[in-house]
Design a protein around this motif. Structure first.
Motif, mmCIF file in Angstrom:
data_model
loop_
_atom_site.group_PDB
_atom_site.id
_atom_site.type_symbol
_atom_site.label_atom_id
_atom_site.label_comp_id
_atom_site.label_asym_id
_atom_site.label_seq_id
_atom_site.Cartn_x
_atom_site.Cartn_y
_atom_site.Cartn_z
ATOM 1 N N THR A 102 0.837 -1.197 0.000
ATOM 2 C CA THR A 102 0.000 0.000 0.000
ATOM 3 C C THR A 102 0.873 1.249 0.000
ATOM 4 N N ILE A 103 0.613 2.140 -0.949
ATOM 5 C CA ILE A 103 1.278 3.443 -0.999
ATOM 6 C C ILE A 103 0.249 4.483 -0.586
ATOM 7 N N THR A 104 0.483 5.154 0.517
ATOM 8 C CA THR A 104 -0.481 6.135 1.028
ATOM 9 C C THR A 104 -0.149 7.536 0.534
ATOM 10 N N LEU A 105 -1.133 8.417 0.690
ATOM 11 C CA LEU A 105 -0.910 9.829 0.372
ATOM 12 C C LEU A 105 0.212 10.385 1.254
ATOM 13 N N ARG A 106 0.275 9.919 2.491
ATOM 14 C CA ARG A 106 1.334 10.357 3.405
ATOM 15 C C ARG A 106 2.714 9.944 2.873
ATOM 16 N N HIS A 107 2.824 8.719 2.383
ATOM 17 C CA HIS A 107 4.090 8.282 1.788
ATOM 18 C C HIS A 107 4.506 9.210 0.648
ATOM 19 N N LEU A 108 3.545 9.530 -0.223
ATOM 20 C CA LEU A 108 3.849 10.384 -1.372
ATOM 21 C C LEU A 108 4.297 11.775 -0.931
ATOM 22 N N ALA A 109 3.655 12.302 0.112
ATOM 23 C CA ALA A 109 3.932 13.660 0.578
ATOM 24 C C ALA A 109 5.252 13.784 1.319
ATOM 25 N N SER A 110 5.856 12.650 1.676
ATOM 26 C CA SER A 110 7.101 12.674 2.461
ATOM 27 C C SER A 110 8.266 12.002 1.739
ATOM 28 N N HIS A 111 8.103 11.706 0.449
ATOM 29 C CA HIS A 111 9.166 11.073 -0.348
ATOM 30 C C HIS A 111 9.558 9.703 0.212
ATOM 31 N N THR A 112 8.610 8.984 0.762
ATOM 32 C CA THR A 112 8.909 7.656 1.310
ATOM 33 C C THR A 112 8.105 6.559 0.604
ATOM 34 N N SER A 113 7.554 6.863 -0.564
ATOM 35 C CA SER A 113 6.665 5.928 -1.257
ATOM 36 C C SER A 113 7.406 4.820 -1.988
ATOM 37 N N GLY A 114 8.672 5.069 -2.359
ATOM 38 C CA GLY A 114 9.399 4.127 -3.199
ATOM 39 C C GLY A 114 9.119 4.305 -4.675
ATOM 40 N N MET A 115 8.238 5.255 -5.040
ATOM 41 C CA MET A 115 7.928 5.494 -6.453
ATOM 42 C C MET A 115 9.149 6.044 -7.178
ATOM 43 N N ARG A 116 9.401 5.516 -8.356
ATOM 44 C CA ARG A 116 10.491 6.031 -9.184
ATOM 45 C C ARG A 116 10.192 7.460 -9.630
#
Length: 573
Positions: free
Chosen positions: A131-145
């Motif tokens: 699961t990739i959360t909005l919080r992950h995206l907002a903190s550069h911790t999502s792992g997304m390339r």
């Protein structure tokens, strides 16, 4: 009896005479030109104060009042248009905090949750098994390339027209993450493009329209907008430039995507935004607190990143900041909460360093506090090194130094470093003329010279293996193992020849041996040559390439990494 006109003159004379007898309620403004503070700030920006050069816009707010605002240099070199406080700049990644704020406004209204799965709103994002959360995206911790790295690798130029649709299509093709969400911090623009798209889909308005209505208008940021159409005309905008010989050339930007970037604004408008963090007009205190809270990893550790911003210390003073850089634009916004101070600096020349100028301004305005607490754990690696040893470095013979010469491999991130001797000194090479000298402070320990921070290098042996340990700022440790580079022959290189395709990029690379190197060809990128670093590992302009083999030892593909993209796969055709 005096006429009416005469009576008026007499009355005015009496008023003037009476007012001269009254004590002044305000100090008189100096009549002898600019203040000493203004002159000091002007000196800091002398390098930009030329209509024939790219310029700068700076604004400073203290205790709720703008105490300095000025433009320098040119906003447009072709028409000699000067930068003024009203000049609008593209501020690149300074945009990101506005994107997070918009998400938190929707969360506050109950329209989403910060810990929701991104696929709940953008189902085109692949299911990576985590699961990739909005919080992950907002903190550069999502792992997304990262979107920009992916686009470069696919052959895009960053002055191409790149829309949100292009980015979303690229994201939809990805097969892997850089790491499991929440395990690491790795800067990713992709996350903020996705967040802006969430705002648009949840609100039913374009991100540009939502931010105009909910952020810019209520904060009276009349010179701000998100630029989602590269053909849109914007009055009073600056254009960007980079050095070319003794002059400049245009650094063209055609972005039509928002969230990670593309805010057009002025330095003064950014201070209005900063003031909202002190006395909120938009968003509740809870939103402000969330924005300013350090994000954490799955293990509970923090890393200096908040949400769309970073928390830093300068000479013991805490401040919250973000920089930006796209094409020739450079920007910086810093808030010093305890001092009620905010500084915004915008540039349109690629060689500008606004973050340095902002801290020089801060030097003149803030009182120094005690430095932040340091890690109290003793480090055996450095415990024997004293400041005197560092300043009075040793003289070691070439015989001793030669024992450390060689190539060293760091396996976790698959990169090589070379140590060589030059004029009696050890040199630490990262490749491509990126070299630092090493000063000995013991028979096997060295201090790296002319680098940011404190970096030490120690050479040891373990089970007959030669090791090189690099210690950065007494925090991060990197241990590399010595190795012998491969012997290059045309026959050896020929095994890598062929075409390789990536479905994630919809792109093909072709490799052919030439003069003990491999030539890389792509239908949009310029041809270039690479040489092996170690075994099947090559370093190139597009990233580090590690070829893979089948069970018979035959090359059947490669993986490429370039910082914000890891292990992207190409299969051999």
């Amino acid at each position: 009896m005096p006429n009416l006109a005469a009576r008026l003159v007499i009355s005015l004379l009496l008023l003037i005479d009476l007012s001269a007898c009254q004590p002044s309620s305000k100090p008189e403004k100096p009549l002898n030109g600019p203040s000493q503070q203004t002159l000091e700030f002007d000196r800091l920006f002398t390098q930009f104060d030329d209509i024939n050069k790219p310029g700068a816009s700076v604004a400073v707010m203290q205790d709720g009042e703008i105490i300095f605002s000025k433009g320098y240099g040119s906003a447009n070199l072709e028409y000699d248009i000067p930068v003024t406080p009203e000049t609008m700049f593209h501020v690149a990644s300074v945009s990101k905090q506005f994107t997070v704020f918009a998400i938190l406004l929707l969360a506050e209204e109950g329209k989403l949750n910060f810990d929701d799965d991104i696929r709940q709103y953008i189902p085109e994002v692949p299911d990576f098994g985590h699961t990739i959360t909005l919080r992950h995206l907002a903190s550069h911790t999502s792992g997304m390339r990262d979107q920009w790295n992916l686009l470069r690798m696919a052959g895009w130029r960053l002055d191409d027209v790149i829309t949100t649709e292009h980015v979303l299509k690229m994201v939809a093709k990805q097969k892997e993450l850089n790491f499991k969400p929440g395990e690491e911090f790795l800067y990713s623009n992709t996350g903020f493009t996705l967040l802006a798209e969430v705002v648009a889909r949840v609100s039913g308005k374009s991100f540009a329209q939502f931010t105009q209505e909910r952020l810019f208008t209520p904060l009276n940021m009349s010179n701000s907008l998100f630029y989602d159409d590269h053909q849109k005309i914007v009055s009073n905008r600056a254009y960007s430039y980079e050095r070319s010989g003794n002059g400049y050339k245009k650094s063209v930007l055609n972005f039509s995507n928002v969230g990670a970037t593309s805010l057009f604004t002025t330095a003064e408008d950014l201070l209005k935004w900063s003031a909202n963090f002190t006395e909120p007009t938009v968003g509740s205190p809870a939103v402000i607190e969330q924005m300013n809270t350090l994000a954490s990893l799955n293990n509970g550790e923090t890393f200096g990143g908040a949400y769309g911003q970073f928390i830093s210390y300068y000479k013991g003073t805490k401040y919250i900041q973000h920089s930006g850089g796209d094409a020739g634009f450079r920007s910086y916004l810093a808030r010093f909460p305890k001092q009620n101070l905010a500084i915004a600096i915008l540039n349109n020349g690629a060689d500008a360093r606004p973050w340095e100028l902002a801290l020089q301004i801060a030097d003149r305005l803030i009182k120094k506090n005690n430095p932040p607490p340091q890690n109290a754990i003793a480090d055996a690696f450095l415990e024997s090194i004293s400041p005197k040893q560092i300043s009075d470095s040793l003289e070691l013979s070439e015989d001793i130094l030669n024992a450390f010469v060689g190539h060293y491999w760091y396996e976790p991130e698959t990169y090589s470093r070379e140590i060589y001797l030059e004029n009696g000194k050890l040199m630490y090479s990262r490749g491509q003329d990126d070299v630092s000298a090493l000063a000995p402070i013991s028979k096997n320990t060295f201090k790296m010279l002319n680098v940011e921070g404190e970096i030490y290098v120690k050479f040891t042996k373990n089970d007959e293996k030669s090791l090189m340990t690099v210690k950065v700022d007494n925090v991060d440790t990197y241990v590399s193992v010595a190795y012998t580079p491969v012997k290059i022959t045309k026959t050896w290189l020929s095994q890598f020849a062929g075409s390789y395709f990536s479905p994630e990029l919809s792109s093909t690379y072709h490799f052919s041996p030439e003069n003990k190197q491999l030539k890389i060809s792509h239908h949009r990128l310029s041809d270039h040559y690479i040489a092996p670093v170690k075994d099947d590992f090559f370093s190139s302009q597009i990233g580090d390439i590690l070829f893979e083999r089948d069970v018979h030892g035959k090359v059947n593909g490669f993986r490429i990494s370039n910082g914000r993209v890891r292990n992207l796969y190409f299969r051999k055709l």
